[in-house]
Scaffold this active site. Sequence first.
Site, PDB file in Angstrom:
ATOM      1  N   ASN A   9       0.869  -1.176   0.000  1.00  0.00           N
ATOM      2  CA  ASN A   9       0.000   0.000   0.000  1.00  0.00           C
ATOM      3  C   ASN A   9       0.907   1.228   0.000  1.00  0.00           C
ATOM      4  O   ASN A   9       1.488   1.560   1.020  1.00  0.00           O
ATOM      5  CB  ASN A   9      -0.893  -0.026   1.250  1.00  0.00           C
ATOM      6  CG  ASN A   9      -1.699   1.244   1.396  1.00  0.00           C
ATOM      7  OD1 ASN A   9      -1.806   2.031   0.466  1.00  0.00           O
ATOM      8  ND2 ASN A   9      -2.276   1.456   2.580  1.00  0.00           N
ATOM      9  N   LYS A  11       0.070   4.217  -0.228  1.00  0.00           N
ATOM     10  CA  LYS A  11      -0.615   5.384   0.357  1.00  0.00           C
ATOM     11  C   LYS A  11      -0.451   6.602  -0.567  1.00  0.00           C
ATOM     12  O   LYS A  11      -0.373   6.434  -1.785  1.00  0.00           O
ATOM     13  CB  LYS A  11      -0.096   5.655   1.762  1.00  0.00           C
ATOM     14  CG  LYS A  11      -0.105   4.414   2.649  1.00  0.00           C
ATOM     15  CD  LYS A  11       0.011   4.737   4.090  1.00  0.00           C
ATOM     16  CE  LYS A  11       0.218   3.459   4.871  1.00  0.00           C
ATOM     17  NZ  LYS A  11      -0.025   3.605   6.273  1.00  0.00           N
ATOM     18  N   HIS A  94      -9.556   0.991   4.566  1.00  0.00           N
ATOM     19  CA  HIS A  94      -8.302   1.177   5.312  1.00  0.00           C
ATOM     20  C   HIS A  94      -8.589   2.081   6.506  1.00  0.00           C
ATOM     21  O   HIS A  94      -9.414   2.998   6.421  1.00  0.00           O
ATOM     22  CB  HIS A  94      -7.250   1.801   4.393  1.00  0.00           C
ATOM     23  CG  HIS A  94      -5.883   1.803   4.991  1.00  0.00           C
ATOM     24  ND1 HIS A  94      -5.504   2.724   5.935  1.00  0.00           N
ATOM     25  CD2 HIS A  94      -4.824   0.961   4.823  1.00  0.00           C
ATOM     26  CE1 HIS A  94      -4.255   2.460   6.305  1.00  0.00           C
ATOM     27  NE2 HIS A  94      -3.821   1.396   5.649  1.00  0.00           N
ATOM     28  N   GLU A  96      -7.092   4.484   7.679  1.00  0.00           N
ATOM     29  CA  GLU A  96      -6.909   5.920   7.412  1.00  0.00           C
ATOM     30  C   GLU A  96      -8.133   6.487   6.704  1.00  0.00           C
ATOM     31  O   GLU A  96      -8.533   7.627   6.951  1.00  0.00           O
ATOM     32  CB  GLU A  96      -5.623   6.137   6.588  1.00  0.00           C
ATOM     33  CG  GLU A  96      -4.382   5.916   7.447  1.00  0.00           C
ATOM     34  CD  GLU A  96      -3.149   5.421   6.691  1.00  0.00           C
ATOM     35  OE1 GLU A  96      -3.118   5.507   5.450  1.00  0.00           O
ATOM     36  OE2 GLU A  96      -2.225   4.927   7.367  1.00  0.00           O
ATOM     37  N   GLU A 166      -5.421  -5.241  10.431  1.00  0.00           N
ATOM     38  CA  GLU A 166      -4.435  -4.180  10.644  1.00  0.00           C
ATOM     39  C   GLU A 166      -4.748  -3.445  11.940  1.00  0.00           C
ATOM     40  O   GLU A 166      -5.577  -2.514  11.935  1.00  0.00           O
ATOM     41  CB  GLU A 166      -4.478  -3.179   9.484  1.00  0.00           C
ATOM     42  CG  GLU A 166      -4.183  -3.781   8.127  1.00  0.00           C
ATOM     43  CD  GLU A 166      -3.578  -2.754   7.182  1.00  0.00           C
ATOM     44  OE1 GLU A 166      -2.478  -3.002   6.715  1.00  0.00           O
ATOM     45  OE2 GLU A 166      -4.199  -1.709   6.949  1.00  0.00           O
ATOM     46  N   GLY A 172       2.090   2.220  10.624  1.00  0.00           N
ATOM     47  CA  GLY A 172       2.989   3.366  10.472  1.00  0.00           C
ATOM     48  C   GLY A 172       3.666   3.800  11.753  1.00  0.00           C
ATOM     49  O   GLY A 172       4.250   4.877  11.824  1.00  0.00           O
ATOM     50  N   SER A 212       3.171  -2.156  10.249  1.00  0.00           N
ATOM     51  CA  SER A 212       4.629  -2.102  10.445  1.00  0.00           C
ATOM     52  C   SER A 212       5.314  -3.432  10.160  1.00  0.00           C
ATOM     53  O   SER A 212       6.302  -3.780  10.812  1.00  0.00           O
ATOM     54  CB  SER A 212       4.967  -1.602  11.856  1.00  0.00           C
ATOM     55  OG  SER A 212       4.482  -0.285  12.034  1.00  0.00           O
TER      56      SER A 212
END
Length: 252
Positions: A9, A11, A94, A96, A166, A172, A212
């Site tokens: 990904n 991003k 996701h 985010e 996730e 991150g 991560s």
Amino acid sequence: MHKPIIAGNWKMNKTPEEAKALVSELIPLVKDAKCDVVVCPPFVDLCPVHKLVEGTNIHLGCQNIHWAESGAYTGEISPKMLLAFGVEYAIIGHSERRAYFGETDEGVNKRAKAALANGITPIICVGETLEQREAGVTETFVSGQTVAAFAGIPAVDAVKVVIAYEPIWAIGTGRTATDEQAQEVCFAIRELLRREYGALISRKVCILYGGSMNAKNCAGLLAQPDIDGGLIGGASLKPADFAVIVREGSRE
Ligand code: PEP
């Protein structure tokens, strides 16, 4: 059992020129992969990346997908448009997108159904916050997100869905879930699918871990019995590191 999937990904990183450089470096590094390799660049990079990965073993994914065919949905991209660029996978829900752009379980379900209806594999993201983990509600929360994502999806399509577990606190942050923590939740997701769709389908659904994952910690995570691959953010921007994860995902 599905072949493992290692998906990157990217991003909101890489201009088209930068994307071309990244994928050109990646192609020779992963050419012998025995797992499915997927890259999910930003929408504006899909065209140049598609041209480069065509005819290679790298599959193209995107970072979202809308449910409608066309219409008044400013800023959204339809399945048909994505198919025109060779997109085979779509990351959906996701954390985010959920946290910063208000995406809901209902929208995730609609996007997943639209992807499936168009032959695009949805990679549905689920995962808890640190507060939820500390409150001991991880499994309840993740199960709720998973049930909502699969609402109204028949078994024949459910088997094609990819889930990415996730934990938000691991995305991150450099703080990865332990192998045991990741396995525990992935097992719970598989159990839930077994109850909903039966043992055969639950075994066939690909469940990824994301948060991560990197060249150093991927071996332990990918060795877990209910982890069928990884969704990788930061490390997918470094071809050599991503290639190490792909190699690990290729182990029989
Ligand atoms: C992600 O964004 O899906 C992700 C797992 O990111 P990172 O690997 O950087 O934690």
